[in-house]
Motif scaffolding. Structure first.
Motif, PDB file in Angstrom:
ATOM      1  N   ILE A   1       0.819  -1.112   0.126  1.00  0.00           N
ATOM      2  CA  ILE A   1       0.079   0.017   0.010  1.00  0.00           C
ATOM      3  C   ILE A   1       0.891   1.402   0.005  1.00  0.00           C
ATOM      4  O   ILE A   1       0.763   2.292  -0.667  1.00  0.00           O
ATOM      5  CB  ILE A   1      -0.983   0.060   1.169  1.00  0.00           C
ATOM      6  CG1 ILE A   1      -1.973  -0.982   0.814  1.00  0.00           C
ATOM      7  CG2 ILE A   1      -1.441   1.571   1.409  1.00  0.00           C
ATOM      8  CD1 ILE A   1      -3.099  -1.154   2.232  1.00  0.00           C
ATOM      9  N   GLU A   2       1.978   1.273   0.644  1.00  0.00           N
ATOM     10  CA  GLU A   2       2.854   2.351   0.814  1.00  0.00           C
ATOM     11  C   GLU A   2       3.430   2.572  -0.722  1.00  0.00           C
ATOM     12  O   GLU A   2       3.361   3.653  -1.166  1.00  0.00           O
ATOM     13  CB  GLU A   2       4.121   2.197   1.794  1.00  0.00           C
ATOM     14  CG  GLU A   2       3.787   2.115   3.228  1.00  0.00           C
ATOM     15  CD  GLU A   2       2.808   3.440   3.633  1.00  0.00           C
ATOM     16  OE1 GLU A   2       3.544   4.674   3.218  1.00  0.00           O
ATOM     17  OE2 GLU A   2       2.106   3.648   4.302  1.00  0.00           O
ATOM     18  N   LYS A   3       3.749   1.382  -1.457  1.00  0.00           N
ATOM     19  CA  LYS A   3       4.092   1.414  -2.683  1.00  0.00           C
ATOM     20  C   LYS A   3       2.969   2.249  -3.777  1.00  0.00           C
ATOM     21  O   LYS A   3       3.385   3.066  -4.426  1.00  0.00           O
ATOM     22  CB  LYS A   3       4.483   0.267  -3.260  1.00  0.00           C
ATOM     23  CG  LYS A   3       6.082  -0.113  -2.849  1.00  0.00           C
ATOM     24  CD  LYS A   3       6.264  -1.696  -3.177  1.00  0.00           C
ATOM     25  CE  LYS A   3       7.593  -2.211  -2.349  1.00  0.00           C
ATOM     26  NZ  LYS A   3       7.683  -3.615  -2.727  1.00  0.00           N
ATOM     27  N   LEU A   4       1.930   1.760  -3.473  1.00  0.00           N
ATOM     28  CA  LEU A   4       0.710   2.222  -4.161  1.00  0.00           C
ATOM     29  C   LEU A   4       0.387   3.748  -4.046  1.00  0.00           C
ATOM     30  O   LEU A   4       0.198   4.507  -4.780  1.00  0.00           O
ATOM     31  CB  LEU A   4      -0.423   1.268  -3.691  1.00  0.00           C
ATOM     32  CG  LEU A   4      -1.877   1.721  -4.806  1.00  0.00           C
ATOM     33  CD1 LEU A   4      -1.598   1.347  -6.148  1.00  0.00           C
ATOM     34  CD2 LEU A   4      -2.939   1.045  -4.034  1.00  0.00           C
ATOM     35  N   LYS A   5       0.665   4.045  -2.671  1.00  0.00           N
ATOM     36  CA  LYS A   5       0.496   5.393  -2.478  1.00  0.00           C
ATOM     37  C   LYS A   5       1.482   6.433  -3.337  1.00  0.00           C
ATOM     38  O   LYS A   5       1.132   7.582  -3.531  1.00  0.00           O
ATOM     39  CB  LYS A   5       0.626   5.578  -0.771  1.00  0.00           C
ATOM     40  CG  LYS A   5      -0.979   5.330  -0.383  1.00  0.00           C
ATOM     41  CD  LYS A   5      -0.505   5.095   1.279  1.00  0.00           C
ATOM     42  CE  LYS A   5      -0.034   6.379   2.068  1.00  0.00           C
ATOM     43  NZ  LYS A   5       0.121   6.568   3.422  1.00  0.00           N
ATOM     44  N   ALA A   6       2.531   5.805  -3.291  1.00  0.00           N
ATOM     45  CA  ALA A   6       3.594   6.648  -3.904  1.00  0.00           C
ATOM     46  C   ALA A   6       3.296   6.597  -5.396  1.00  0.00           C
ATOM     47  O   ALA A   6       3.597   7.750  -5.953  1.00  0.00           O
ATOM     48  CB  ALA A   6       4.995   5.873  -3.678  1.00  0.00           C
ATOM     49  N   ASP A   7       2.832   5.666  -5.929  1.00  0.00           N
ATOM     50  CA  ASP A   7       2.328   5.548  -7.304  1.00  0.00           C
ATOM     51  C   ASP A   7       1.155   6.579  -7.744  1.00  0.00           C
ATOM     52  O   ASP A   7       1.162   7.263  -8.579  1.00  0.00           O
ATOM     53  CB  ASP A   7       1.652   4.233  -7.720  1.00  0.00           C
ATOM     54  CG  ASP A   7       2.919   3.072  -7.677  1.00  0.00           C
ATOM     55  OD1 ASP A   7       3.963   3.215  -7.783  1.00  0.00           O
ATOM     56  OD2 ASP A   7       2.266   1.820  -7.787  1.00  0.00           O
ATOM     57  N   PHE A   8       0.299   6.794  -6.617  1.00  0.00           N
ATOM     58  CA  PHE A   8      -0.884   7.771  -6.794  1.00  0.00           C
ATOM     59  C   PHE A   8      -0.390   9.162  -6.392  1.00  0.00           C
ATOM     60  O   PHE A   8      -1.311   9.861  -6.332  1.00  0.00           O
ATOM     61  CB  PHE A   8      -1.995   7.010  -6.055  1.00  0.00           C
ATOM     62  CG  PHE A   8      -2.989   6.037  -6.877  1.00  0.00           C
ATOM     63  CD1 PHE A   8      -3.827   6.592  -7.667  1.00  0.00           C
ATOM     64  CD2 PHE A   8      -2.397   4.707  -6.763  1.00  0.00           C
ATOM     65  CE1 PHE A   8      -4.434   5.609  -8.564  1.00  0.00           C
ATOM     66  CE2 PHE A   8      -2.970   3.843  -7.977  1.00  0.00           C
ATOM     67  CZ  PHE A   8      -3.960   4.359  -8.566  1.00  0.00           C
ATOM     68  N   ASN A   9       0.523   9.189  -5.877  1.00  0.00           N
ATOM     69  CA  ASN A   9       1.035  10.523  -5.277  1.00  0.00           C
ATOM     70  C   ASN A   9       0.044  11.030  -4.199  1.00  0.00           C
ATOM     71  O   ASN A   9      -0.709  12.175  -4.032  1.00  0.00           O
ATOM     72  CB  ASN A   9       1.045  11.896  -6.236  1.00  0.00           C
ATOM     73  CG  ASN A   9       2.252  11.586  -7.108  1.00  0.00           C
ATOM     74  OD1 ASN A   9       3.398  10.939  -6.520  1.00  0.00           O
ATOM     75  ND2 ASN A   9       2.041  11.868  -8.560  1.00  0.00           N
ATOM     76  N   SER A  10      -0.478  10.147  -3.350  1.00  0.00           N
ATOM     77  CA  SER A  10      -1.421  10.203  -2.551  1.00  0.00           C
ATOM     78  C   SER A  10      -1.164  11.381  -0.992  1.00  0.00           C
ATOM     79  O   SER A  10      -2.066  11.309  -0.193  1.00  0.00           O
ATOM     80  CB  SER A  10      -2.228   8.795  -1.893  1.00  0.00           C
ATOM     81  OG  SER A  10      -1.190   8.241  -1.184  1.00  0.00           O
ATOM     82  N   SER A  11       0.067  11.639  -1.060  1.00  0.00           N
ATOM     83  CA  SER A  11       0.325  12.634  -0.013  1.00  0.00           C
ATOM     84  C   SER A  11       0.187  13.990  -0.376  1.00  0.00           C
ATOM     85  O   SER A  11       0.605  14.757   0.650  1.00  0.00           O
ATOM     86  CB  SER A  11       1.845  12.067   0.453  1.00  0.00           C
ATOM     87  OG  SER A  11       2.746  12.681  -0.924  1.00  0.00           O
ATOM     88  N   GLN A  12      -0.310  14.244  -1.565  1.00  0.00           N
ATOM     89  CA  GLN A  12      -0.637  15.418  -1.970  1.00  0.00           C
ATOM     90  C   GLN A  12      -1.992  16.059  -1.038  1.00  0.00           C
ATOM     91  O   GLN A  12      -2.817  15.426  -0.579  1.00  0.00           O
ATOM     92  CB  GLN A  12      -1.227  15.740  -3.406  1.00  0.00           C
ATOM     93  CG  GLN A  12       0.045  15.370  -4.392  1.00  0.00           C
ATOM     94  CD  GLN A  12      -0.517  15.452  -5.889  1.00  0.00           C
ATOM     95  OE1 GLN A  12      -1.614  15.825  -5.982  1.00  0.00           O
ATOM     96  NE2 GLN A  12       0.596  15.335  -6.610  1.00  0.00           N
ATOM     97  N   SER A  13      -1.846  17.436  -0.914  1.00  0.00           N
ATOM     98  CA  SER A  13      -2.869  18.055   0.153  1.00  0.00           C
ATOM     99  C   SER A  13      -4.094  17.894  -0.334  1.00  0.00           C
ATOM    100  O   SER A  13      -5.099  17.705   0.351  1.00  0.00           O
ATOM    101  CB  SER A  13      -2.568  19.409   0.289  1.00  0.00           C
ATOM    102  OG  SER A  13      -2.529  20.196  -1.159  1.00  0.00           O
ATOM    103  N   ASP A  14      -4.552  17.810  -1.583  1.00  0.00           N
ATOM    104  CA  ASP A  14      -5.923  17.969  -2.051  1.00  0.00           C
ATOM    105  C   ASP A  14      -6.397  16.198  -1.686  1.00  0.00           C
ATOM    106  O   ASP A  14      -7.843  16.127  -1.644  1.00  0.00           O
ATOM    107  CB  ASP A  14      -6.128  17.854  -3.382  1.00  0.00           C
ATOM    108  CG  ASP A  14      -5.309  16.755  -4.206  1.00  0.00           C
ATOM    109  OD1 ASP A  14      -4.703  16.120  -3.710  1.00  0.00           O
ATOM    110  OD2 ASP A  14      -5.914  16.473  -5.398  1.00  0.00           O
ATOM    111  N   VAL A  15      -5.833  15.435  -1.286  1.00  0.00           N
ATOM    112  CA  VAL A  15      -6.227  14.076  -0.811  1.00  0.00           C
ATOM    113  C   VAL A  15      -7.068  14.344   0.422  1.00  0.00           C
ATOM    114  O   VAL A  15      -8.297  13.535   0.875  1.00  0.00           O
ATOM    115  CB  VAL A  15      -5.163  12.874  -0.684  1.00  0.00           C
ATOM    116  CG1 VAL A  15      -5.677  11.610   0.237  1.00  0.00           C
ATOM    117  CG2 VAL A  15      -4.371  12.550  -1.843  1.00  0.00           C
TER     118      VAL A  15
END
Length: 169
Positions: A33-47
């Protein structure tokens, strides 16, 4: 979503099926999931905008059987997401997560059928005369089932008060 939210969902799911899933798969899934989050740039503020998608809905489902119903729907939504993410599905960590979700989905088939029942009920055309006649025909057995399966405390209280009065005679 944060890793804690993903873990919360997976732990909720695993609690329905015992610790085996949690002990054997969860640590690997967390890495994937951590790798997937990196793929999706899920740490961006709009999330974070608008709050969570799934975890808020889980809070009101308290009983294990209820949780299975909502979790089966959430798992199916994740599976739809994985079907639509395109080239990322070729990556090993995505395949691992997809397989784990698919395994969980298979174990939730009965709950998913209940979700389908709810969705079909919501689609019933209640302005249709034939549907109305059928509904009226089923009204008493439906109410009877509801009242017999879930008697209210008010009814219980009256019944127990009547028994006390009888005993005093």
């Amino acid at each position: 979503m944060t890793p804690q939210i993903y873990l919360f969902i997976l732990l909720s799911i695993s609690s329905c099926f015992g610790c085996f899933f949690c002990q054997s798969v969860l640590p690997k899934i967390e890495e994937d999931i951590e790798k997937l989050k990196a793929d999706f740039n899920s740490s961006q503020s709009d999330v974070a905008e608008g709050g969570s998608i799934f975890t808020e809905r889980l809070k009101s489902w308290t009983e294990a059987t209820e949780k299975k119903i909502i979790l089966s729907q959430i798992i199916s939504m994740y599976l739809k997401m994985f079907d639509n993410i395109g080239p990322a599905t070729d990556k090993l960590h995505v395949k691992n997560i997809h397989n784990a979700l698919h395994t969980l989905s298979n174990s939730l088939t009965e709950s998913f059928k209940k979700v389908k029942d709810l969705m079909e009920l919501a689609k019933l055309p209640m302005n249709d005369k034939k549907i109305q006649r059928k509904a009226v025909n089923e009204l008493f057995p439906t109410l009877q089932k509801l009242l017999l399966d879930h008697p209210t405390t008010h009814i219980k209280r009256k019944r127990s008060q009547n028994q006390k009065r009888k005993c005093k005679c």
